[in-house]
Write a protein that holds these residues in place. Structure first.
Motif, short mmCIF file in Angstrom:
data_model
loop_
_atom_site.label_atom_id
_atom_site.label_comp_id
_atom_site.label_asym_id
_atom_site.label_seq_id
_atom_site.Cartn_x
_atom_site.Cartn_y
_atom_site.Cartn_z
N LYS A 224 -3.83 65.97 -32.06
CA LYS A 224 -2.54 66.23 -32.70
C LYS A 224 -1.80 64.93 -32.91
O LYS A 224 -2.16 63.90 -32.35
N THR A 225 -0.76 65.01 -33.71
CA THR A 225 0.07 63.84 -33.96
C THR A 225 1.36 63.99 -33.18
O THR A 225 2.06 65.00 -33.29
N THR B 248 -1.41 59.25 -32.75
CA THR B 248 -2.45 60.27 -32.71
C THR B 248 -2.88 60.47 -31.27
O THR B 248 -3.27 59.53 -30.59
#
Length: 101
Positions: A58-59, A70
């Motif tokens: 996920k960011t 990230t």
């Protein structure tokens, strides 16, 4: 309740000396950690399961630098209580706070 409190209660219930109880508790934790590191879940009937959950990539945000980061996919340990254990906890009465005035 702390680990020391758990050790003390085990010692009182079993009649074992506190050092033996400490060794048993520490050994249990080591077995759980080692098994999860190896990717092996632990199932204890009527109590719980120690499992690994997969987290997707996920960011995230670094708020201080205002940048995107990230976060790689990774596994996290998880505790999943059994339905028997959950029902025992749910059956407990939750004390309510009385309103003043």
């Amino acid at each position: 309740m702390t680990k020391q409190d758990v050790i003390q209660r085990i010692s009182e219930r079993t009649g074992l000396d506190p050092m033996t109880s400490r060794l048993i508790v520490e050994s249990f934790f080591d077995v759980v950690k080692d098994a999860l590191v190896e990717g092996e879940p632990i199932y204890i009937r009527t109590f719980e399961s120690f499992i690994l959950k997969q987290r997707a990539q996920k960011t995230g945000r670094n708020i201080i630098q205002n940048t995107a980061v990230t976060i790689a996919a990774h596994k996290v340990p998880s505790f999943k209580p059994s339905s028997v254990f959950m029902n025992q906890v749910k059956a407990q009465l939750v004390p309510t706070k009385e309103k003043k005035g």
